[in-house]
Design a protein around this motif. Structure first.
Motif, PDB file in Angstrom:
ATOM      1  N   UNK A 202       0.790  -1.220   0.000  1.00 53.12           N
ATOM      2  CA  UNK A 202       0.000   0.000   0.000  1.00 53.12           C
ATOM      3  C   UNK A 202       0.825   1.274   0.000  1.00 53.12           C
ATOM      4  N   UNK A 203       2.133   1.170   0.250  1.00 56.49           N
ATOM      5  CA  UNK A 203       2.999   2.346   0.226  1.00 56.49           C
ATOM      6  C   UNK A 203       3.494   2.669  -1.180  1.00 56.49           C
ATOM      7  N   UNK A 204       3.308   1.754  -2.109  1.00 57.87           N
ATOM      8  CA  UNK A 204       3.824   1.951  -3.462  1.00 57.87           C
ATOM      9  C   UNK A 204       3.212   3.211  -4.087  1.00 57.87           C
ATOM     10  N   UNK A 205       4.087   4.120  -4.520  1.00 54.68           N
ATOM     11  CA  UNK A 205       3.641   5.360  -5.135  1.00 54.68           C
ATOM     12  C   UNK A 205       3.171   6.418  -4.165  1.00 54.68           C
ATOM     13  N   UNK A 206       3.354   6.193  -2.848  1.00 55.93           N
ATOM     14  CA  UNK A 206       2.851   7.120  -1.835  1.00 55.93           C
ATOM     15  C   UNK A 206       3.942   7.738  -0.976  1.00 55.93           C
ATOM     16  N   UNK A 207       5.201   7.323  -1.127  1.00 56.25           N
ATOM     17  CA  UNK A 207       6.259   7.759  -0.220  1.00 56.25           C
ATOM     18  C   UNK A 207       6.727   9.167  -0.604  1.00 56.25           C
ATOM     19  N   UNK A 208       6.636  10.082   0.343  1.00 58.14           N
ATOM     20  CA  UNK A 208       7.066  11.462   0.096  1.00 58.14           C
ATOM     21  C   UNK A 208       8.564  11.640   0.310  1.00 58.14           C
ATOM     22  N   UNK A 209       9.091  11.002   1.341  1.00 60.87           N
ATOM     23  CA  UNK A 209      10.522  11.115   1.648  1.00 60.87           C
ATOM     24  C   UNK A 209      11.052   9.724   1.994  1.00 60.87           C
ATOM     25  N   UNK A 210      12.049   9.294   1.247  1.00 63.67           N
ATOM     26  CA  UNK A 210      12.674   7.992   1.454  1.00 63.67           C
ATOM     27  C   UNK A 210      14.133   8.221   1.819  1.00 63.67           C
ATOM     28  N   UNK A 211      14.526   7.866   3.046  1.00 64.50           N
ATOM     29  CA  UNK A 211      15.910   8.026   3.481  1.00 64.50           C
ATOM     30  C   UNK A 211      16.568   6.657   3.553  1.00 64.50           C
ATOM     31  N   UNK A 212      17.824   6.598   3.157  1.00 66.12           N
ATOM     32  CA  UNK A 212      18.533   5.324   3.154  1.00 66.12           C
ATOM     33  C   UNK A 212      19.987   5.538   3.548  1.00 66.12           C
ATOM     34  N   UNK A 213      20.340   5.046   4.719  1.00 63.73           N
ATOM     35  CA  UNK A 213      21.756   4.971   5.086  1.00 63.73           C
ATOM     36  C   UNK A 213      22.191   3.541   4.809  1.00 63.73           C
ATOM     37  N   UNK A 214      22.169   3.201   3.517  1.00 65.49           N
ATOM     38  CA  UNK A 214      22.515   1.847   3.091  1.00 65.49           C
ATOM     39  C   UNK A 214      24.014   1.623   3.239  1.00 65.49           C
ATOM     40  N   UNK A 215      24.452   0.371   3.431  1.00 70.04           N
ATOM     41  CA  UNK A 215      25.887   0.105   3.564  1.00 70.04           C
ATOM     42  C   UNK A 215      26.632   0.560   2.321  1.00 70.04           C
ATOM     43  N   UNK A 216      27.763   1.258   2.529  1.00 72.32           N
ATOM     44  CA  UNK A 216      28.535   1.711   1.368  1.00 72.32           C
ATOM     45  C   UNK A 216      30.040   1.533   1.547  1.00 72.32           C
ATOM     46  N   UNK A 217      30.439   0.641   2.427  1.00 69.87           N
ATOM     47  CA  UNK A 217      31.865   0.329   2.581  1.00 69.87           C
ATOM     48  C   UNK A 217      32.229  -0.753   1.559  1.00 69.87           C
ATOM     49  N   UNK A 218      33.224  -0.522   0.712  1.00 67.34           N
ATOM     50  CA  UNK A 218      33.665  -1.595  -0.193  1.00 67.34           C
ATOM     51  C   UNK A 218      34.095  -2.819   0.598  1.00 67.34           C
TER      52      UNK A 218
END
Length: 257
Positions: A153-169
């Motif tokens: 139900x969130x598909x197409x409804x998210x106003x702000x999406x934050x992601x501190x995804x892993x980014x260490x090689x």
């Protein structure tokens, strides 16, 4: 931080010998934890053996809020305040906010606290992180791999999406401080060969979940910012790089048309 306690000199000495740069401040926090019913010697031993202070104390302060931190869960970094600041600038009361790769849930909670009442969802692939986030987040916390964790139900409804995804090689993980390398989940650190594998997946999946005009914000590094920006551009989002030298933080902000 100063404290008058007979055990202070001994604790400071042990912490200094272990290489703790802020031994006095850490000693005061550990003594306070001991006064609250913890086993002081056990707490100090855990810290001396390299466990992150926040995991030893059971909490971390981030954006002026105290968050529960459990063993093995990613500890919020102060540089991530840039991610929060940029997200708050794009968030209005009532918005749907999603915190992907949420860890303790600190980013989403901090955004909600500063921006006003929002519909907050947080998600992580690590069951320990989800359990910890549920102690911190007033809102829904979902277990699963990135967008697979979110309600349809969130598909197409998210106003702000934050992601501190892993980014260490992957190869750089061995060079990280032992506090992170040995005591935080590998899934929270390992971003693949160039550190951008998870970020690319986030960028590719985001347009289907963002509302028109919705924003995706990804924490990255200065060295990897061009790659992160390229990933959001390939996904059809209009992106820009934001840098805060004082915080040593870098964030890519991307908006859906």
């Amino acid at each position: 931080m100063t404290v008058d306690h007979p055990d202070l000199p001994q604790v400071v000495t042990r912490l200094r010998a272990a290489g703790c740069v802020f031994a006095e401040d850490e000693a005061a926090l550990l003594l306070a934890a001991g006064a609250d019913g913890g086993d002081l010697d056990a707490l100090v031993t855990r810290r001396v053996e390299g466990e992150p202070l926040e995991q030893v104390l059971g909490w971390a302060e981030f954006c002026g809020i105290r968050f529960a931190v459990e063993p093995g869960v990613f500890v919020p970094r102060q540089r991530t305040r840039l991610l929060v600041r940029e997200a708050v600038a794009l968030t209005s009361p009532g918005d749907v906010v999603v915190d992907l790769c949420c860890g303790t849930g600190a980013v989403g909670v901090a955004v909600a606290a500063a921006a006003g009442p929002v519909e907050l969802h947080a998600a992580d692939v690590d069951p320990a992180a989800v359990r910890c986030a549920r102690r911190n987040v007033t809102g829904a916390v979902h277990l699963g791999d990135l967008f697979d964790a979110l309600p349809a139900g969130l598909r197409g409804r998210v106003d702000v999406l934050v992601a501190n995804a892993p980014y260490v090689p992957t190869e750089a993980i061995a060079l990280m401080p032992p506090e992170a390398r040995d005591h935080e989940a590998r899934a929270a650190l390992d971003g693949g060969a160039d550190g951008l594998d998870v970020q690319r997946r986030v960028a590719a999946g985001a347009p289907a979940w963002l509302a028109p005009g919705g924003a995706l914000l990804i924490e990255t590094s200065g060295r990897q910012a061009a790659g992160t920006l390229a990933a959001v551009t390939r996904a059809g989002l209009a992106g820009r790089v934001v840098v805060d030298e004082e915080l040593a933080g870098t964030v890519v902000v991307a908006v859906r048309a």
